[in-house]
Design a protein around this motif. Structure first.
Motif, PDB file in Angstrom:
ATOM      1  N   ALA A  80       0.851  -1.197   0.000  1.00 37.57           N
ATOM      2  CA  ALA A  80       0.000   0.000   0.000  1.00 37.57           C
ATOM      3  C   ALA A  80       0.880   1.238   0.000  1.00 37.57           C
ATOM      4  CB  ALA A  80      -0.909  -0.017   1.222  1.00 37.57           C
ATOM      5  N   SER A  81       0.339   2.339  -0.511  1.00 33.21           N
ATOM      6  CA  SER A  81       1.116   3.581  -0.619  1.00 33.21           C
ATOM      7  C   SER A  81       0.470   4.694   0.179  1.00 33.21           C
ATOM      8  CB  SER A  81       1.210   4.038  -2.082  1.00 33.21           C
ATOM      9  OG  SER A  81       1.941   3.121  -2.847  1.00 33.21           O
ATOM     10  N   LEU A  82       1.294   5.435   0.884  1.00 37.74           N
ATOM     11  CA  LEU A  82       0.840   6.684   1.504  1.00 37.74           C
ATOM     12  C   LEU A  82       1.384   7.824   0.660  1.00 37.74           C
ATOM     13  CD1 LEU A  82      -0.514   8.254   3.803  1.00 37.74           C
ATOM     14  CD2 LEU A  82       1.650   8.116   5.060  1.00 37.74           C
ATOM     15  N   LEU A  83       0.493   8.593   0.064  1.00 32.46           N
ATOM     16  CA  LEU A  83       0.878   9.664  -0.846  1.00 32.46           C
ATOM     17  C   LEU A  83       0.679  11.002  -0.162  1.00 32.46           C
ATOM     18  CD1 LEU A  83      -0.755   8.335  -4.160  1.00 32.46           C
ATOM     19  CD2 LEU A  83       1.557   7.946  -3.289  1.00 32.46           C
ATOM     20  N   ARG A  84       1.760  11.717  -0.009  1.00 29.45           N
ATOM     21  CA  ARG A  84       1.727  13.023   0.649  1.00 29.45           C
ATOM     22  C   ARG A  84       1.269  14.083  -0.351  1.00 29.45           C
ATOM     23  NH1 ARG A  84       4.554  16.096   4.704  1.00 29.45           N
ATOM     24  NH2 ARG A  84       3.439  18.079   4.686  1.00 29.45           N
ATOM     25  N   ASN A  85       0.372  14.921   0.098  1.00 26.83           N
ATOM     26  CA  ASN A  85      -0.191  15.966  -0.762  1.00 26.83           C
ATOM     27  C   ASN A  85       0.689  17.206  -0.708  1.00 26.83           C
ATOM     28  OD1 ASN A  85      -1.792  17.769  -2.180  1.00 26.83           O
ATOM     29  ND2 ASN A  85      -3.693  17.183  -1.155  1.00 26.83           N
ATOM     30  N   ARG A  86       1.254  17.567  -1.831  1.00 25.40           N
ATOM     31  CA  ARG A  86       2.073  18.789  -1.894  1.00 25.40           C
ATOM     32  C   ARG A  86       1.414  19.852  -2.768  1.00 25.40           C
ATOM     33  NH1 ARG A  86       8.088  17.038  -3.484  1.00 25.40           N
ATOM     34  NH2 ARG A  86       7.005  16.857  -5.488  1.00 25.40           N
ATOM     35  N   SER A  87       0.144  19.664  -3.062  1.00 26.38           N
ATOM     36  CA  SER A  87      -0.552  20.599  -3.952  1.00 26.38           C
ATOM     37  C   SER A  87      -0.679  21.961  -3.280  1.00 26.38           C
ATOM     38  CB  SER A  87      -1.955  20.085  -4.281  1.00 26.38           C
ATOM     39  OG  SER A  87      -1.919  18.722  -4.655  1.00 26.38           O
ATOM     40  N   GLY A  88      -0.691  22.984  -4.092  1.00 28.35           N
ATOM     41  CA  GLY A  88      -1.027  24.311  -3.600  1.00 28.35           C
ATOM     42  C   GLY A  88      -2.502  24.582  -3.831  1.00 28.35           C
ATOM     43  N   VAL A  89      -3.005  25.635  -3.206  1.00 29.11           N
ATOM     44  CA  VAL A  89      -4.421  25.966  -3.349  1.00 29.11           C
ATOM     45  C   VAL A  89      -4.749  26.238  -4.821  1.00 29.11           C
ATOM     46  CG1 VAL A  89      -6.235  27.608  -2.754  1.00 29.11           C
ATOM     47  CG2 VAL A  89      -4.569  26.907  -1.034  1.00 29.11           C
ATOM     48  N   ALA A  90      -5.716  25.505  -5.314  1.00 29.47           N
ATOM     49  CA  ALA A  90      -6.218  25.673  -6.681  1.00 29.47           C
ATOM     50  C   ALA A  90      -5.166  25.348  -7.737  1.00 29.47           C
ATOM     51  CB  ALA A  90      -6.761  27.087  -6.900  1.00 29.47           C
ATOM     52  N   GLU A  91      -4.122  24.698  -7.330  1.00 28.16           N
ATOM     53  CA  GLU A  91      -3.073  24.369  -8.288  1.00 28.16           C
ATOM     54  C   GLU A  91      -3.178  22.907  -8.711  1.00 28.16           C
ATOM     55  OE1 GLU A  91       0.610  25.487  -6.504  1.00 28.16           O
ATOM     56  OE2 GLU A  91       0.189  27.649  -6.680  1.00 28.16           O
ATOM     57  N   ALA A  92      -2.295  22.539  -9.635  1.00 30.30           N
ATOM     58  CA  ALA A  92      -2.264  21.152 -10.099  1.00 30.30           C
ATOM     59  C   ALA A  92      -2.020  20.222  -8.913  1.00 30.30           C
ATOM     60  CB  ALA A  92      -1.177  20.990 -11.146  1.00 30.30           C
ATOM     61  N   LEU A  93      -2.562  19.023  -8.999  1.00 31.04           N
ATOM     62  CA  LEU A  93      -2.412  18.074  -7.898  1.00 31.04           C
ATOM     63  C   LEU A  93      -1.000  17.498  -7.923  1.00 31.04           C
ATOM     64  CD1 LEU A  93      -5.861  16.245  -8.147  1.00 31.04           C
ATOM     65  CD2 LEU A  93      -5.232  18.291  -6.846  1.00 31.04           C
ATOM     66  N   ASP A  94      -0.439  17.408  -6.749  1.00 31.41           N
ATOM     67  CA  ASP A  94       0.956  16.987  -6.646  1.00 31.41           C
ATOM     68  C   ASP A  94       1.082  16.070  -5.437  1.00 31.41           C
ATOM     69  OD1 ASP A  94       3.663  16.689  -6.700  1.00 31.41           O
ATOM     70  OD2 ASP A  94       4.123  18.723  -6.033  1.00 31.41           O
ATOM     71  N   PHE A  95       1.273  14.791  -5.697  1.00 32.95           N
ATOM     72  CA  PHE A  95       1.405  13.809  -4.620  1.00 32.95           C
ATOM     73  C   PHE A  95       2.732  13.072  -4.753  1.00 32.95           C
ATOM     74  CE2 PHE A  95      -3.080  14.610  -4.516  1.00 32.95           C
ATOM     75  CZ  PHE A  95      -3.461  14.395  -3.194  1.00 32.95           C
ATOM     76  N   VAL A  96       3.347  12.818  -3.639  1.00 32.78           N
ATOM     77  CA  VAL A  96       4.585  12.035  -3.647  1.00 32.78           C
ATOM     78  C   VAL A  96       4.447  10.905  -2.631  1.00 32.78           C
ATOM     79  CG1 VAL A  96       6.076  13.918  -4.382  1.00 32.78           C
ATOM     80  CG2 VAL A  96       5.632  13.584  -1.958  1.00 32.78           C
ATOM     81  N   PRO A  97       4.984   9.734  -2.962  1.00 29.39           N
ATOM     82  CA  PRO A  97       4.903   8.624  -1.993  1.00 29.39           C
ATOM     83  C   PRO A  97       5.836   8.865  -0.822  1.00 29.39           C
ATOM     84  CG  PRO A  97       6.115   7.983  -3.966  1.00 29.39           C
ATOM     85  CD  PRO A  97       5.608   9.357  -4.218  1.00 29.39           C
ATOM     86  N   LEU A  98       5.363   8.502   0.364  1.00 26.42           N
ATOM     87  CA  LEU A  98       6.198   8.611   1.554  1.00 26.42           C
ATOM     88  C   LEU A  98       6.875   7.259   1.797  1.00 26.42           C
ATOM     89  CD1 LEU A  98       4.134  10.716   4.100  1.00 26.42           C
ATOM     90  CD2 LEU A  98       6.183  11.372   2.840  1.00 26.42           C
ATOM     91  N   ALA A  99       8.170   7.312   1.882  1.00 30.60           N
ATOM     92  CA  ALA A  99       8.915   6.083   2.143  1.00 30.60           C
ATOM     93  C   ALA A  99       8.987   5.857   3.651  1.00 30.60           C
ATOM     94  CB  ALA A  99      10.310   6.207   1.545  1.00 30.60           C
ATOM     95  N   ASP A 100       9.448   4.725   4.023  1.00 30.75           N
ATOM     96  CA  ASP A 100       9.686   4.402   5.436  1.00 30.75           C
ATOM     97  C   ASP A 100       8.441   4.592   6.289  1.00 30.75           C
ATOM     98  OD1 ASP A 100      12.328   3.917   4.792  1.00 30.75           O
ATOM     99  OD2 ASP A 100      12.886   6.015   5.090  1.00 30.75           O
ATOM    100  N   THR A 101       7.333   4.191   5.768  1.00 32.99           N
ATOM    101  CA  THR A 101       6.117   4.240   6.587  1.00 32.99           C
ATOM    102  C   THR A 101       5.681   2.822   6.909  1.00 32.99           C
ATOM    103  OG1 THR A 101       3.786   4.838   6.629  1.00 32.99           O
ATOM    104  CG2 THR A 101       4.754   4.471   4.457  1.00 32.99           C
ATOM    105  N   PRO A 102       5.274   2.599   8.144  1.00 34.69           N
ATOM    106  CA  PRO A 102       4.793   1.247   8.478  1.00 34.69           C
ATOM    107  C   PRO A 102       3.488   0.896   7.781  1.00 34.69           C
ATOM    108  CG  PRO A 102       4.399   2.767  10.283  1.00 34.69           C
ATOM    109  CD  PRO A 102       5.228   3.507   9.291  1.00 34.69           C
ATOM    110  N   LEU A 103       2.915   1.865   7.102  1.00 35.66           N
ATOM    111  CA  LEU A 103       1.655   1.601   6.395  1.00 35.66           C
ATOM    112  C   LEU A 103       1.870   0.847   5.086  1.00 35.66           C
ATOM    113  CD1 LEU A 103      -0.094   5.091   6.778  1.00 35.66           C
ATOM    114  CD2 LEU A 103      -0.407   3.053   8.179  1.00 35.66           C
ATOM    115  N   ALA A 104       3.113   0.712   4.654  1.00 32.57           N
ATOM    116  CA  ALA A 104       3.382   0.092   3.349  1.00 32.57           C
ATOM    117  C   ALA A 104       3.266  -1.426   3.447  1.00 32.57           C
ATOM    118  CB  ALA A 104       4.764   0.512   2.857  1.00 32.57           C
ATOM    119  N   LEU A 105       2.093  -1.861   3.814  1.00 34.48           N
ATOM    120  CA  LEU A 105       1.848  -3.287   4.017  1.00 34.48           C
ATOM    121  C   LEU A 105       1.390  -3.941   2.718  1.00 34.48           C
ATOM    122  CD1 LEU A 105      -0.246  -3.074   7.311  1.00 34.48           C
ATOM    123  CD2 LEU A 105       2.144  -3.785   7.099  1.00 34.48           C
TER     124      LEU A 105
END
Lengths: 547, 459
Positions: A80-105
């Motif tokens: 599974a992936s946890l995607l961090r939201n780096r989008s700005g207000v009203a801007e293009a959507l920008d997500f990056v995967p977070l590494a080293d998370t225990p959620l990556a099951l």
């Protein structure tokens, strides 16, 4: 006989009034879908064999504390992936995967966000093929497995559904896990559906007691605690997959506080219904203050509203289907002149064009090589019309694809007040769609007015997010209502801003019926704002995103 | 919009017996590309302002209330005109007429705000059920709207900076909000983005300076115009009552579809924006002139100018339509790139005054915000029991005084025949200033009145 006849007449009158109401209030013309543009997103697909023909949910919630929602996406046999939201207000959507998370099951079928320990940080209930998991949010998108800390028995079943509610006086929410086929039983998979499991906290403690079986289980693919009769106590609606059960049906469980759950029966008024139940969406469509339910299935999707009840009597769970009346059957693809039936999964009511009329997104996709069902099965975006019905808007919206969709979420990912869309596909990349209103990728155009809000119950009350509350937003003669729930959809849900599309309203009044039944006062708010409604406060708190 | 008189000879036979005064919509997008000159657009707007609309044009709204948000009312035997719930006028100029089209109106032209949202049978004019409003003059409104836009821009930028700083530093940031020398109080921003708006002054938490209506609740001429066409005439503009929002082209069920297009509203707005600003007209006689000049000094001396600010600087007099802060249902720049631009200075260069640094001065005698103007001692202006658009009953916009010498009667209800009475009813935040006025000699008070009389509307 007379009762039956009276009820039939009452039903007819009910729908005549409903239709007359809407036909009177406007001439039906097509409401317009907004435009969505496909955004770049880290590669992620929901993978796996038979165990992952179902599932594929996504959880939408803010784990970073900036108000922008993150995505936790199930991966099946892939992590599974946890995607961090780096989008700005009203801007293009920008997500990056977070590494080293225990959620990556691995083995994750879906997830639901909720604040289990009421500390203000969103936690996650992770559904798996195998032991489930509760993760405690620590802030900053850090998580720690909390099964032991909360004495949570994760079981070993194949989990495909989840819901939660807060029972009075408890310090943790009551959880329910819906299970699919018991693969260990002789004769599996047919007729071997696993029992579902209810977990209640030990009175006054932050620990869970033992799992309580909700028996019989009928291969649940969606569950939702919802107060269908507004008696103040949510009951548990379970949508079950007839593919594998024998003698099963859709279920509604009465879950009285502190007492053993009991399924409603025919004697209670519950009408047996057998569908390939995949997902549940709820919304008060008819304006009667009661939730209506859309149930996804394989062609025979249902839109259920409570049948008319004798005046003064306790409400009985007699639901009747209005999907055909409202143009919401979505039983076959709208493309290619297709005639084979389609397969529906996640469903979600949301006002994607902010015109004040609720819309409905339905994720579609063949299970896997089911030749009698449509192979090219695009998602639906039903646009709510002035006459109360729905019209397909996906082609206009530009979101037509032919992947095998499963989970999804309709959420404002860049905090511009316009709802975006994330779709999780089986064995194909997930899709991230940005709502650009009536504009284009580089030039979004606004839709109608909106309000984003969340609730806050200050301590010492538990349930700070107000799960189980009803929110009413009023402008002029119109009231929009929303029940605050955890659960439903297909294997995923969201926790964060509650979105209201408000048409041309410049200002509104907002009030809340808190989970204990007490009504708050009408609070005044301007639209196109983010607000927090805090219990006991005389005015809402305005909030602004940082960038 | 075209007037029925603008038809070609060949079309005349088909127009025999035609009682419409409108024959078709103006195209807003075409206006933005210059299909009509500024003078022609203003003339089209003027025609719309003075036209006596007919049922054939779509006047009347048998199935809709006057509410800002499209709202149905019971179909039935509703009167074509109704004094309180409306429609209550045949033409804009039916009320806005005292100084010519766009002017103020007599007490007889009052309107009733709350009943407009309700059924026609709800006809009470009592102040516990209704907000009665006099008809104000529109002259100079274009400049007021431009001031409001610039002030809104400033305030929202200050807020955005505070939000960014609070998030960056992790500390609560308190920021004073001010524009053009006018303070709107302060705002505290927590690091998590929550705002404390309890110290805002004279403005709503949306930080939009609203220059119109007695309560300062209307953002733009366009927002007012769309609402007023529906309220007073039952003419429904498509940008708020059309298919997009209501699902149909004839929301009011009067048999006429798409009654006013965006171009029509634009023309009507431009006519109003182009109405020349009032200005001071000094008396010819030196004795009176000296009294006016002394009265102006005393007006400042006693503190009237703390709210009735004599002049505010405007950066640009380029009036663009639609504007940037209109809400959904009122065409705005968030909806379209097609913008009509009119240089207001070019329309009446002789009325322009500039500051020492060359900036245009809008001499409206207002600070563009609300104040508490009534209290238990001076309750006249707080006669209503209802709030209007979230504004408390004792708060009102600082009335622009720049045409006050021409616009009697006075007060939001138009029930004061003299300027003296209007001054005497100032309470609340204006108490100290009124007391200072009272402390003047009778002659000095008379000079202040004489000064106010010199602020004139001239066509």
């Amino acid at each position: 006989m007379n009762n039956k006849k009276n009820r039939l007449i009452s039903d007819i009158n009910h729908f005549a009034l409903f239709l007359a109401f809407h036909l009177y209030f406007a001439v039906a013309e097509a409401g317009e879908a907004p435009r969505f543009v496909l955004e770049r997103v880290p590669m992620h697909a929901y993978e796996g064999g038979w165990e992952h023909f179902v599932g594929g949910g996504v959880a939408v919630f803010d784990c970073s504390g900036d108000g922008f929602p993150e995505l936790y996406v199930s991966g099946g046999t892939a992590p599974a992936s946890l995607l961090r939201n780096r989008s700005g207000v009203a801007e293009a959507l920008d997500f990056v995967p977070l590494a080293d998370t225990p959620l990556a099951l691995k083995g994750v079928t879906g997830a639901y966000p909720l604040d289990v320990d009421d500390d203000g940080h969103m936690d996650l209930a992770v559904l798996r093929v195998g032991p489930d998991a509760l993760f405690r949010g620590l802030g900053g998108c850090r998580f720690a497995l909390a099964n032991e800390a909360w004495a949570f028995d994760p079981g070993r079943a194949w989990t495909t559904a989840f819901s939660a509610m807060w029972e009075p006086g408890q310090r943790l929410p009551t959880l329910v896990f819906g299970h699919y086929v018991d693969r260990q039983r002789p004769g599996a998979p047919f007729g071997t559906c696993h029992d579902n499991a209810l977990l209640r906290p030990i009175d006054g403690e932050r620990r869970y007691g033992p799992r309580v079986a909700l028996r019989p289980g009928y291969c649940a693919l969606s569950m939702l605690f919802s107060d269908w009769d507004r008696d103040g106590t949510p009951d548990l609606r379970v949508s079950n997959d007839r593919q594998y059960y024998r003698g099963g049906q859709e279920q509604l469980w009465r879950v009285p506080p502190g007492l053993r759950p009991r399924a409603y029966t025919l004697a209670d008024g519950w009408r047996p219904l057998k569908i390939w139940g995949m997902g549940i969406a709820s919304h008060d469509l008819t304006g009667d203050g009661l939730p209506d339910y859309f149930l996804t299935s394989m062609a025979d999707n249902k839109l259920q509203t409570l049948a008319p009840q004798p005046f003064g009597a306790d409400r009985r769970p007699e639901f009747t289907d209005i999907a055909y009346t409202l143009g919401a059957t979505v039983h076959r693809p709208y493309t290619d002149g297709a005639i084979r039936p389609s397969t529906a999964w996640h469903a979600e009511f949301a006002d994607v064009n902010n015109d004040g009329r609720i819309d409905l997104f339905v994720a579609k996709g063949n299970v896997e090589g089911m030749v009698d069902f449509a192979q090219r099965d695009p998602n639906n975006l039903l646009i709510g019309q002035a006459d109360g019905g729905f019209v397909e808007g996906a082609p206009t919206a530009g979101i037509v694809t032919f992947e095998k969709a499963r989970g999804a979420a309709v959420a404002d990912l860049n905090l511009d007040g316009m709802l975006d869309l994330v779709v999780v596909n089986r064995a194909a990349p997930m899709e991230l769609w940005r709502n650009v209103g009536f504009g284009e990728r580089d030039r979004p155009r606004r839709l109608g007015a909106w309000l984003m809000l969340h609730l806050h119950q200050p301590s010492p009350r538990s349930n700070r997010k107000g799960i189980g509350a009803w929110v009413e937003v009023r402008s002029g003669a119109h009231i929009w209502r929303r029940e605050v729930t955890v659960g439903g959809g297909h294997a995923g849900g969201q926790a964060g801003w509650l979105h209201f599309g408000l048409g041309t309203a410049e200002r509104v009044d907002v009030r809340v019926q808190w989970p204990d039944g007490q009504w708050g006062p009408w609070l005044r708010s301007f639209t196109n704002h983010f607000i927090q409604v805090r219990r006991g406060a005389e005015r809402p708190r305005y909030w602004l995103p940082g960038a | 919009m075209m007037l029925a008189s603008d038809v070609s000879v060949a079309d005349l036979p088909a127009r025999i017996g035609d009682e419409r005064v409108l024959t078709g919509p103006l195209d807003h997008d075409a206006l933005a590309t210059g299909t009509l000159s500024v003078a022609e657009m203003i003339a089209a707007g003027r025609h719309l302002f003075v036209a006596r609309f007919t049922k054939a044009d779509g006047a009347g709204r048998p199935a809709a209330t006057a509410a800002e948000v499209p709202t149905r009312r019971q179909l039935g035997d509703t009167p074509a005109f109704h004094r309180t719930s409306g429609p209550d006028a045949n033409a804009c100029a039916g009320c806005h007429i005292q100084q010519g089209p766009g002017g103020s109106g007599d007490f007889a032209m009052n309107v009733f705000v709350a009943p407009q949202d309700m059924e026609w049978a709800f006809d009470s004019v009592a102040p516990d059920l209704s907000m009665e409003r006099g008809t104000t003059a529109i002259h100079g409104a274009g400049l007021l709207e431009l001031l409001a836009r610039e002030m809104t821009r400033d305030l929202q930028a200050q807020r955005a900076s505070a939000v960014a700083e609070a998030r960056r530093t992790g500390d609560t940031v308190r920021v004073g909000l001010a524009s053009k020398g006018v303070s709107f109080g302060s705002l505290a921003v927590d690091p998590d983005g929550f705002l404390d708006v309890s110290d805002l002054a004279g403005i709503h938490p949306d930080l939009i300076v609203k220059p119109f209506s007695q309560k300062a609740v209307t953002r733009s001429l366009r927002q007012f115009t769309v609402t007023a066409f529906n309220t007073h005439h039952g003419l429904q503009a498509t940008e708020r009552f059309g298919t997009r929002w209501t699902g149909g082209a004839d929301f009011d069920k009067d048999g006429v579809a798409d009654e006013l297009g965006p171009g029509d509203v634009t023309a009507a707005v431009l006519f109003q924006a182009a109405l020349p600003p009032p200005r001071q007209r000094l008396p010819d006689h030196p004795v009176l002139r000296a009294a006016v000049e002394e009265g102006e000094r005393l007006f400042d001396l006693v503190g009237c100018t703390s709210c009735h600010v004599p002049a505010l600087e405007l950066e640009s007099a380029l009036f663009t339509e639609p504007g940037p802060y209109n809400p959904p249902g009122t065409l705005g720049t968030a909806d379209t790139d097609a913008v009509v631009a009119v240089d207001l200075v070019a329309l009446w260069p002789e009325r322009v005054t500039r500051s020492a640094n060359g900036k245009l001065l809008v001499q409206a005698y207002t600070d563009m915000k609300r104040h508490r103007i009534a209290d238990a001692d001076r309750p006249h202006f707080a006669n209503e029991l209802l709030t209007q658009n979230f504004v408390p009953r004792d708060q009102f916009r600082t009335a622009p005084l720049w045409g006050v010498g021409s616009t009697a009667p006075y007060g939001h209800r138009g029930d004061l025949t003299t300027l003296r009475e209007a001054i005497q009813h100032h309470g609340g935040d204006a108490t100290a200033v009124r007391q200072a006025y009272d402390a003047l000699s009778p002659d000095d008070r008379a000079k202040i009145i004489e000064f106010l009389k010199s602020l004139k509307i001239e066509g």
